[in-house]
Design a protein around this motif. Structure first.
Motif, PDB file in Angstrom:
ATOM      1  N   MET A   1      14.289  10.915  -8.058  1.00 12.38           N
ATOM      2  CA  MET A   1      13.575  10.277  -7.104  1.00 12.38           C
ATOM      3  C   MET A   1      12.231  10.255  -7.526  1.00 12.38           C
ATOM      4  N   PRO A   2      11.624   8.917  -7.345  1.00 13.23           N
ATOM      5  CA  PRO A   2      10.415   8.738  -7.847  1.00 13.23           C
ATOM      6  C   PRO A   2       9.137   9.284  -7.014  1.00 13.23           C
ATOM      7  N   ILE A   3       8.158   9.760  -7.927  1.00 11.72           N
ATOM      8  CA  ILE A   3       6.963  10.406  -7.355  1.00 11.72           C
ATOM      9  C   ILE A   3       5.770   9.256  -7.376  1.00 11.72           C
ATOM     10  N   SER A   4       4.958   9.369  -6.465  1.00 17.14           N
ATOM     11  CA  SER A   4       3.745   8.727  -6.417  1.00 17.14           C
ATOM     12  C   SER A   4       2.788   9.479  -6.021  1.00 17.14           C
ATOM     13  N   GLN A   5       1.643   9.797  -6.869  1.00 19.90           N
ATOM     14  CA  GLN A   5       0.602  10.843  -6.481  1.00 19.90           C
ATOM     15  C   GLN A   5      -0.709  10.139  -6.989  1.00 19.90           C
ATOM     16  N   SER A   6      -1.760  10.684  -5.930  1.00 23.44           N
ATOM     17  CA  SER A   6      -3.321  10.428  -6.208  1.00 23.44           C
ATOM     18  C   SER A   6      -3.971  11.797  -6.740  1.00 23.44           C
ATOM     19  N   HIS A   7      -4.731  11.481  -7.530  1.00 30.18           N
ATOM     20  CA  HIS A   7      -5.536  12.889  -8.039  1.00 30.18           C
ATOM     21  C   HIS A   7      -6.925  12.659  -7.734  1.00 30.18           C
ATOM     22  N   GLY A   8      -7.208  11.872  -6.801  1.00 31.69           N
ATOM     23  CA  GLY A   8      -8.631  11.821  -6.522  1.00 31.69           C
ATOM     24  C   GLY A   8      -9.718  11.065  -7.288  1.00 31.69           C
ATOM     25  N   PHE A   9      -9.265  10.441  -8.049  1.00 28.57           N
ATOM     26  CA  PHE A   9      -9.752   9.558  -9.095  1.00 28.57           C
ATOM     27  C   PHE A   9     -10.677   8.352  -8.469  1.00 28.57           C
ATOM     28  N   SER A  10     -11.799   8.125  -8.641  1.00 29.04           N
ATOM     29  CA  SER A  10     -12.733   7.019  -7.822  1.00 29.04           C
ATOM     30  C   SER A  10     -12.761   5.990  -8.949  1.00 29.04           C
ATOM     31  N   SER A  11     -11.758   5.235  -9.152  1.00 29.03           N
ATOM     32  CA  SER A  11     -11.775   4.212 -10.005  1.00 29.03           C
ATOM     33  C   SER A  11     -11.547   2.953  -9.123  1.00 29.03           C
ATOM     34  N   ILE A  54      15.260   2.139  -9.053  1.00 30.13           N
ATOM     35  CA  ILE A  54      14.285   1.941  -8.199  1.00 30.13           C
ATOM     36  C   ILE A  54      14.088   0.358  -8.069  1.00 30.13           C
ATOM     37  N   HIS A  55      14.295  -0.297  -9.107  1.00 24.23           N
ATOM     38  CA  HIS A  55      14.200  -1.915  -8.957  1.00 24.23           C
ATOM     39  C   HIS A  55      15.222  -2.498  -8.019  1.00 24.23           C
ATOM     40  N   LEU A  56      16.602  -1.949  -8.230  1.00 22.16           N
ATOM     41  CA  LEU A  56      17.827  -2.187  -7.238  1.00 22.16           C
ATOM     42  C   LEU A  56      17.389  -2.249  -5.767  1.00 22.16           C
ATOM     43  N   SER A  57      16.489  -0.935  -5.432  1.00 23.77           N
ATOM     44  CA  SER A  57      15.953  -0.803  -4.243  1.00 23.77           C
ATOM     45  C   SER A  57      15.050  -2.039  -3.514  1.00 23.77           C
ATOM     46  N   GLY A  58      14.677  -2.826  -4.643  1.00 22.62           N
ATOM     47  CA  GLY A  58      13.553  -3.777  -4.123  1.00 22.62           C
ATOM     48  C   GLY A  58      12.350  -3.615  -4.515  1.00 22.62           C
ATOM     49  N   LYS A  59      11.836  -2.321  -5.097  1.00 23.93           N
ATOM     50  CA  LYS A  59      10.614  -2.238  -5.694  1.00 23.93           C
ATOM     51  C   LYS A  59      10.269  -3.034  -6.922  1.00 23.93           C
TER      52      LYS A  59
END
Length: 145
Positions: A1-11, A54-59
């Motif tokens: 399962m893919p993960i997507s996280q944010s580490h608080g970078f202010s870029s 994940i590409h087959l799912s449309g992302k």
């Protein structure tokens, strides 16, 4: 399962998206953080099959950072399958192999560029600058570093 996280970078926020495909947890974290530093939203998966799924799912992603050696489906097979599916994303091979034969095999699978690990901000910027999505994007990123 893919993960997507944010580490608080202010870029600076980018319109680009990326997928990190690597089975090594340390490499996943490094690539995820480098992309975050550049303001590129990114997901992480652990093998080539998950990248295909994940590409087959449309992302869709502008950039795919693809490791070569992974369980379930390696980077060469995943790259071939993604290209066969019509995925036109920039695919950057990121591997610890330096053999020209291995690089050639991986490149022939459909890579746009190949970099040896470890990936650095400079190497990543060189890949991002080649993405035709927004030719001025890399310049903005470089000015903000």
């Amino acid at each position: 399962m893919p993960i997507s996280q944010s580490h608080g970078f202010s870029s600076p926020k980018s319109e680009l998206t990326a997928l990190v495909v690597d089975d090594d947890g340390v490499s996943q974290k490094i690539h995820h953080r480098l992309l975050n530093i550049l303001g590129i939203e990114n997901d992480v998966v652990a093998n080539g099959k998950e990248a295909v799924d994940i590409h087959l799912s449309g992302k869709k992603f502008n950039l795919i950072l693809m490791d070569r050696d992974m369980p379930v489906m390696n980077g060469i097979e995943a790259t071939k399958r993604l290209r066969d599916m019509g995925i036109g994303s920039t695919i950057a091979g990121v591997s610890s192999h330096s053999s020209s034969k291995i690089k050639q095999e991986f490149t022939e699978a459909g890579l746009d560029v190949y970099h040896e690990k470890p990936l650095t901000v400079a190497k990543l910027l060189s890949v991002v600058s080649k993405i035709n999505h927004d030719s001025s994007h890399a310049k903005v990123l470089q000015q903000n570093l």
